[in-house]
Design a protein around this motif. Structure first.
Motif, PDB file in Angstrom:
ATOM      1  N   ALA A  79       0.821  -1.212   0.000  1.00  0.00           N
ATOM      2  CA  ALA A  79       0.000   0.000   0.000  1.00  0.00           C
ATOM      3  C   ALA A  79       0.854   1.261   0.000  1.00  0.00           C
ATOM      4  N   GLU A  80       1.944   1.259   0.744  1.00  0.00           N
ATOM      5  CA  GLU A  80       2.705   2.495   0.937  1.00  0.00           C
ATOM      6  C   GLU A  80       3.742   2.741  -0.140  1.00  0.00           C
ATOM      7  N   ASN A  81       4.295   1.682  -0.740  1.00  0.00           N
ATOM      8  CA  ASN A  81       5.388   1.879  -1.696  1.00  0.00           C
ATOM      9  C   ASN A  81       5.158   1.274  -3.076  1.00  0.00           C
ATOM     10  N   TYR A  82       4.067   0.522  -3.255  1.00  0.00           N
ATOM     11  CA  TYR A  82       3.830  -0.115  -4.552  1.00  0.00           C
ATOM     12  C   TYR A  82       2.449   0.215  -5.113  1.00  0.00           C
ATOM     13  N   ASN A  83       1.880   1.318  -4.648  1.00  0.00           N
ATOM     14  CA  ASN A  83       0.664   1.900  -5.229  1.00  0.00           C
ATOM     15  C   ASN A  83      -0.495   0.918  -5.273  1.00  0.00           C
ATOM     16  N   CYS A  84      -0.666   0.154  -4.211  1.00  0.00           N
ATOM     17  CA  CYS A  84      -1.808  -0.756  -4.121  1.00  0.00           C
ATOM     18  C   CYS A  84      -2.855  -0.186  -3.173  1.00  0.00           C
ATOM     19  N   SER A  85      -4.102  -0.455  -3.480  1.00  0.00           N
ATOM     20  CA  SER A  85      -5.180  -0.245  -2.525  1.00  0.00           C
ATOM     21  C   SER A  85      -5.642  -1.603  -2.041  1.00  0.00           C
ATOM     22  N   ILE A  86      -5.745  -1.756  -0.735  1.00  0.00           N
ATOM     23  CA  ILE A  86      -6.045  -3.045  -0.126  1.00  0.00           C
ATOM     24  C   ILE A  86      -7.289  -2.890   0.737  1.00  0.00           C
ATOM     25  N   VAL A  87      -8.282  -3.713   0.465  1.00  0.00           N
ATOM     26  CA  VAL A  87      -9.543  -3.649   1.195  1.00  0.00           C
ATOM     27  C   VAL A  87      -9.671  -4.896   2.060  1.00  0.00           C
ATOM     28  N   LEU A  88      -9.671  -4.700   3.379  1.00  0.00           N
ATOM     29  CA  LEU A  88      -9.904  -5.800   4.315  1.00  0.00           C
ATOM     30  C   LEU A  88     -11.410  -5.965   4.424  1.00  0.00           C
ATOM     31  N   CYS A  89     -11.923  -6.969   3.751  1.00  0.00           N
ATOM     32  CA  CYS A  89     -13.356  -7.104   3.518  1.00  0.00           C
ATOM     33  C   CYS A  89     -13.888  -8.283   4.325  1.00  0.00           C
ATOM     34  N   THR A  90     -14.831  -8.043   5.241  1.00  0.00           N
ATOM     35  CA  THR A  90     -15.310  -9.124   6.091  1.00  0.00           C
ATOM     36  C   THR A  90     -16.554  -8.692   6.859  1.00  0.00           C
ATOM     37  N   ALA A  91     -17.274  -9.689   7.350  1.00  0.00           N
ATOM     38  CA  ALA A  91     -18.371  -9.426   8.278  1.00  0.00           C
ATOM     39  C   ALA A  91     -17.855  -9.361   9.708  1.00  0.00           C
ATOM     40  N   THR A  92     -16.681  -9.904   9.943  1.00  0.00           N
ATOM     41  CA  THR A  92     -16.108  -9.960  11.290  1.00  0.00           C
ATOM     42  C   THR A  92     -14.706  -9.363  11.233  1.00  0.00           C
ATOM     43  N   GLN A  93     -14.641  -8.049  11.245  1.00  0.00           N
ATOM     44  CA  GLN A  93     -13.392  -7.339  11.010  1.00  0.00           C
ATOM     45  C   GLN A  93     -12.374  -7.621  12.114  1.00  0.00           C
ATOM     46  N   PRO A  94     -11.203  -8.143  11.769  1.00  0.00           N
ATOM     47  CA  PRO A  94     -10.161  -8.318  12.787  1.00  0.00           C
ATOM     48  C   PRO A  94      -9.685  -6.961  13.289  1.00  0.00           C
ATOM     49  N   ALA A  95      -9.346  -6.895  14.541  1.00  0.00           N
ATOM     50  CA  ALA A  95      -9.007  -5.609  15.162  1.00  0.00           C
ATOM     51  C   ALA A  95      -7.570  -5.225  14.818  1.00  0.00           C
ATOM     52  N   LEU A  96      -7.334  -4.832  13.547  1.00  0.00           N
ATOM     53  CA  LEU A  96      -5.990  -4.507  13.102  1.00  0.00           C
ATOM     54  C   LEU A  96      -5.694  -3.014  13.112  1.00  0.00           C
ATOM     55  N   ASP A  97      -6.675  -2.200  13.453  1.00  0.00           N
ATOM     56  CA  ASP A  97      -6.449  -0.758  13.547  1.00  0.00           C
ATOM     57  C   ASP A  97      -5.404  -0.500  14.630  1.00  0.00           C
ATOM     58  N   GLN A  98      -4.366   0.243  14.276  1.00  0.00           N
ATOM     59  CA  GLN A  98      -3.273   0.464  15.226  1.00  0.00           C
ATOM     60  C   GLN A  98      -3.732   1.173  16.494  1.00  0.00           C
ATOM     61  N   ARG A  99      -4.880   1.837  16.438  1.00  0.00           N
ATOM     62  CA  ARG A  99      -5.416   2.481  17.644  1.00  0.00           C
ATOM     63  C   ARG A  99      -5.881   1.458  18.673  1.00  0.00           C
ATOM     64  N   LYS A 100      -6.082   0.215  18.254  1.00  0.00           N
ATOM     65  CA  LYS A 100      -6.542  -0.829  19.165  1.00  0.00           C
ATOM     66  C   LYS A 100      -5.384  -1.552  19.844  1.00  0.00           C
ATOM     67  N   PHE A 101      -4.163  -1.264  19.417  1.00  0.00           N
ATOM     68  CA  PHE A 101      -2.975  -1.920  19.956  1.00  0.00           C
ATOM     69  C   PHE A 101      -2.167  -0.939  20.812  1.00  0.00           C
ATOM     70  N   PRO A 102      -1.276  -1.477  21.644  1.00  0.00           N
ATOM     71  CA  PRO A 102      -0.295  -0.582  22.287  1.00  0.00           C
ATOM     72  C   PRO A 102       0.536   0.139  21.221  1.00  0.00           C
ATOM     73  N   ALA A 103       1.100   1.274  21.593  1.00  0.00           N
ATOM     74  CA  ALA A 103       1.870   2.079  20.641  1.00  0.00           C
ATOM     75  C   ALA A 103       2.954   1.246  19.968  1.00  0.00           C
ATOM     76  N   ARG A 104       3.055   1.384  18.635  1.00  0.00           N
ATOM     77  CA  ARG A 104       4.065   0.749  17.798  1.00  0.00           C
ATOM     78  C   ARG A 104       3.998  -0.779  17.831  1.00  0.00           C
ATOM     79  N   HIS A 105       2.828  -1.313  18.152  1.00  0.00           N
ATOM     80  CA  HIS A 105       2.664  -2.761  18.062  1.00  0.00           C
ATOM     81  C   HIS A 105       2.837  -3.172  16.598  1.00  0.00           C
ATOM     82  N   PRO A 106       3.605  -4.217  16.320  1.00  0.00           N
ATOM     83  CA  PRO A 106       3.923  -4.541  14.923  1.00  0.00           C
ATOM     84  C   PRO A 106       2.733  -4.989  14.081  1.00  0.00           C
ATOM     85  N   ALA A 107       1.610  -5.366  14.686  1.00  0.00           N
ATOM     86  CA  ALA A 107       0.466  -5.836  13.899  1.00  0.00           C
ATOM     87  C   ALA A 107      -0.511  -4.722  13.541  1.00  0.00           C
ATOM     88  N   GLY A 108      -0.300  -3.512  14.045  1.00  0.00           N
ATOM     89  CA  GLY A 108      -1.253  -2.434  13.807  1.00  0.00           C
ATOM     90  C   GLY A 108      -1.133  -1.814  12.421  1.00  0.00           C
TER      91      GLY A 108
END
Length: 750
Positions: free
Chosen positions: A385-414
């Motif tokens: 997304a950031e360096n190869y001009n892709c748009s990525i849509v995480l599409c689901t009925a049960t969205q995994p909590a990957l928003d970095q605001r849901k993790f501790p600061a600088r958590h690698p999965a956010g």
């Protein structure tokens, strides 16, 4: 000699220019076969038998040439060295105990035998190699090394695809070989695709049920967001809310708004990929959609190529064994194929990578990303997304909590997902699409399950293993239940498609229809039952199972029941057992277990319980995958490409394919295998819906007993394992490999 190098360099540069790496890709192309400038290789072409290493030379020379340039270019030159050294046998590790490390090869190289004429004939330029990407990491050395490792794979992709295409063109002219299918550019056909999509959706809008009206509103809202800046998005739509078509509508409009070159739709299970591809073909036509499974492409089990084979044999084998390059405007594939390619080392998997750039990537059922590989998977998505001009849509009925605001600061999965939700008010949609009532059935053995199942003429039972599903089906059959159907990955996809069509017809006609299935039925399978029983699992799977109950909202909620039960005689595997415990904790916190808030809380609980160390754990090596890319003092790399590829496995069971040729189309495709001029990729495309994945030991036993045979092994190696004993395939339950030792050889019918 130089004509091939220059031709490959020019094509590689064209591929690389689309993503800002044209100069590096060109340099890799110019030097990749430098070792052919030796008397030994020329003698090889004249019939000498001695095998010649012709790729180490280019790898060593590019490193030598870079000693006099700036540090950034020296790093990229090292990346090119990995690529050149691996353009036959795959990207190597820099150091370690693996087969033929890069350091070992560079240290053992001598330029004494190279004809110096190469310097004037190809005149390589080692300058300005580092692309000016907008988001180079400047503070986190681990992420910076990961980015450079990713760049190395992209250069490798440009090189090996260009090398393949030039070789293919040569043999097409001299031997009458077929050239792999050519596809139109997405932008050239996009207006007609959008028109076809609008026509299709216009027909669907004629149905004015409340659910269809809501689906239309969701689609309109999602399409209205298409002009937004490319990057990461989420699309959170309850099961049955039309997210597949909504995401397709967004992707088409977004590609038009930003000039993107491809739509890639990644699905977690091979069991539903053909259904989604069929929907897209029905809407958009047959000529723009590539359906690419990972079923037949099984590189680890092919004989390893030597470091370098002679030019003629290696190039011919390359043509025969090559798989897809994803040049189609629309690619429907699996998560396994997408993500394992992003972390692959082998040439046939990596050749498609440059075509992933500049794409819209829809990750359907994003919650299924395997947790042990979540961090490297998320880092790869972020890099695209950031360096190869892709748009990525995480599409689901049960969205995994990957928003970095849901993790501790600088958590690698956010991920930076704030403000990037495409759907209109997911909480409100969940309330409006509430269609079922959850019940907890407690402990239920198979007899209790069948007693409950017998109370409804139309119902669905989902269990956690193929073994349990088969045993339960056989007991139900002995009990005389009407309308029994078994649905399992023991059946090949084309057969499942027939079964699902019959199930839908029975449901529509009000006939008895009792389906016993594994979890394959939970994602993307459009079925609508009044009652569903689901073995204990994580909340995300329970929500997916609930999506098969009252899907169209035609029944009262109180009459649409989903029963979650425990099956102590068939306990869930450890991973699912842990998720069941996480779900149990949600029951005490949330009244509405299928609400977005409960789902988000569930994933937060899962990620907290596992911890960062459990979100990056390769198959055979406990060292995190992201730590296998390191940069030392002076900018010297230590990348473990081969080791990462061996450890990044999304399906740890290591299932292997068996082709079941019960109809004429499959038999015709198998017959093509003996025609040397037809590429394997083209034949695999025709056969991929006739594959059953089986345990490796089971396939080995089938082969030993003569029930499975590699078709045309002389030409195709061990790519195409074909079931010879069709008696092992039961039309009701699929491939019963456990019976292999007891079935008579007289049952062989192919």
């Amino acid at each position: 000699m130089n004509s091939h190098l220059i031709a490959v360099a020019e094509v590689a540069q064209q591929f690389g220019a689309r993503i800002g790496i044209g100069r590096a890709a060109r340099l890799a192309g110019l030097l990749h076969d430098l070792g052919k400038y030796t008397p030994q290789f020329q003698a090889r072409l004249s019939g000498a038998q001695e095998r010649v290493d012709h790729s180490t030379a280019g790898a060593a020379i590019v490193v030598q040439l870079a000693r006099a340039v700036k540090a950034d270019d020296r790093i990229v030159a090292e990346l090119i060295a990995y690529c050149i050294a691996g353009h036959h046998a795959g990207l190597p590790d820099k150091q370690g105990e693996t087969f033929s490390t890069l350091s070992e090869r560079l240290n053992g190289f001598s330029a004494a035998g190279l004809d110096p004429i190469w310097k004037s004939e190809i005149a390589p330029e080692v300058a300005d190699l580092l692309p000016s990407f907008p988001n180079w990491e400047k503070t986190d050395r681990t992420r910076a090394a990961f980015q450079l490792g990713f760049l190395g794979r992209m250069i490798f992709s440009c090189l090996v695809d260009a090398d393949f295409k030039d070789t293919e063109q040569f043999y097409a002219c001299t031997e009458g070989r077929q050239i792999g299918r050519t596809w139109p550019e997405l932008q050239s056909v996009l207006p007609s695709l959008i028109k076809a999509f609008d026509t299709h959706m216009g027909q669907k809008r004629k149905s004015d049920t409340p659910v269809n009206v809501l689906r239309a509103n969701i689609l309109d809202h999602v399409r209205s967001r298409a002009s937004e800046k490319p990057g990461l998005f989420t699309l959170t739509v309850p099961t049955g809310g039309g997210k597949t078509l909504a995401s397709l509508g967004f992707a088409l409009e977004h590609a038009r708004a930003h000039g993107l070159g491809r739509l890639i739709y990644a699905i977690p299970f091979t069991s539903i990929i053909d259904q989604t591809a069929a929907i897209f073909r029905e809407i958009l036509g047959n000529d723009v959609v590539l359906e690419h499974h990972s079923a037949i492409e099984d590189e680890e089990r092919r004989p390893r190529e030597p470091r370098d084979a002679d030019s003629t044999k290696a190039d011919r084998d390359k043509l025969k064994l090559a798989m897809e390059d994803w040049a189609a405007p629309i690619v429907v594939t699996t998560n396994v194929q997408l993500f394992e390619s992003l972390f692959a080392a082998r040439t046939s998997r990596c050749r498609k990578l440059h075509n992933i750039a500049n794409s819209v990537i829809i990750l359907d059922e994003a919650q299924t990303l395997p947790r042990p590989l979540l961090i490297p998977a998320v880092w790869a998505l972020r890099e695209l997304a950031e360096n190869y001009n892709c748009s990525i849509v995480l599409c689901t009925a049960t969205q995994p909590a990957l928003d970095q605001r849901k993790f501790p600061a600088r958590h690698p999965a956010g991920l930076p997902l704030e403000g990037r939700e495409l759907a209109p008010d997911p909480d409100d949609m969940a309330k409006r699409l509430e269609r079922v009532r959850l019940e907890h059935g407690g402990v239920m053995d198979d007899m209790a399950l069948l007693a409950e199942f017998s109370k409804t003429d139309q119902g669905l039972v989902i269990v956690n293993s193929r073994k349990h599903a088969l045993a339960l089906y056989r007991q139900a059959k002995e009990a005389g239940l009407d309308g029994l159907v078994h649905l399992t990955t023991r059946q090949y996809a084309a057969h499942r498609r027939e079964i699902l069509a019959a199930v839908r017809q029975r449901l529509m006609n009000g006939e008895p229809c009792r389906v016993i299935a594994t979890s394959l039925v939970e994602a993307g399978v459009d079925l609508d039952f009044p009652k569903v029983l689901r073995a204990e699992a994580g909340l995300d799977q329970i929500a997916q199972a609930a999506g098969r109950c009252n899907r169209e909202g035609r029944r009262p909620v109180e009459d649409s029941i989903v029963i979650v039960f425990e099956a102590p005689e068939n306990p869930p595997p450890p991973e699912i057992a842990g998720l069941s415990g996480d779900m149990a904790r949600m029951m005490a916190r949330h009244e509405k277990l299928l609400s977005p808030a409960a789902i988000e809380d569930f994933f937060g609980e899962v990620y907290w319980r596992i911890g960062p160390e459990g979100l990056d754990r390769g198959r055979n090596d406990r060292l995190p995958i992201v730590d296998k890319f390191r940069i030392g003092s002076g900018g010297v790399t230590n990348f473990s490409y081969r080791s990462v590829a061996e450890n990044f496995r999304m399906i740890e069971s290591g299932m292997v394919p068996v082709i079941v040729a019960r109809d004429e189309q499959a038999k015709a495709a198998i017959a093509k295998l003996r025609i040397e001029t037809i590429p394997s990729g083209a034949i695999a495309r025709d056969l991929q819906t006739y594959v059953v994945q089986v345990p490796p030991k089971a396939r080995a036993r089938l082969i030993a007993c003569g029930h499975v045979k590699f078709a045309d092994e002389r030409l195709r190696a061990d790519q195409f394992a074909v079931l010879m004993t069709l008696g092992l395939y039961d039309p009701e339950v699929g491939l019963v490999w456990e019976d292999a030792e007891y079935l008579s050889q007289e049952a062989i019918v192919i």
